[in-house]
Design a protein around this motif. Sequence first.
Motif: not given
Length: 130
Positions: A83-86, A98-101, A108-113, A115-121
């Motif tokens: 996943a990629a989050a912005y 995030a990869r390998g999940y 998605q959780r790992a990518a958002k974590r 990118a930081g609070p307030g990020s989205h996928i």
Amino acid sequence: MKLRQFLAAFAITASLATGATMLPGTTPTADAASNYWGAIAWNYNGRTAYAVNYHTQNSAKRAAKARCGSNCGWFTFYRSCGAAAYKFTSTRTRVGTARGYATRAGAQRAAKRQAGPGSHIRAWACTAGR
């Protein structure tokens, strides 16, 4: 000699009549199970693309980059999810990858974590062989 030929012919006929075959059994090739590479490409403007279920890492990467554009970064994954989050701010864009999940939600959780609070996928993908 004639008896041996008769018995051989009878055995072949009997095996064909019961649905058996005289051909050796076929087993799946290793190549058939290696179709599980995926890639996500992204750039800082928010453009993303993905490609899944490719035979090689390079072919998955090329497919994702072709859809995203030449200025895109990328990452690959094998038999899993990515996943990629912005997180866009007035001065900066943070991207989390995030990869390998094992699951979409985990990636998605790992990518958002990252990118930081307030990020989205912006993109996620899972290969078939996970």
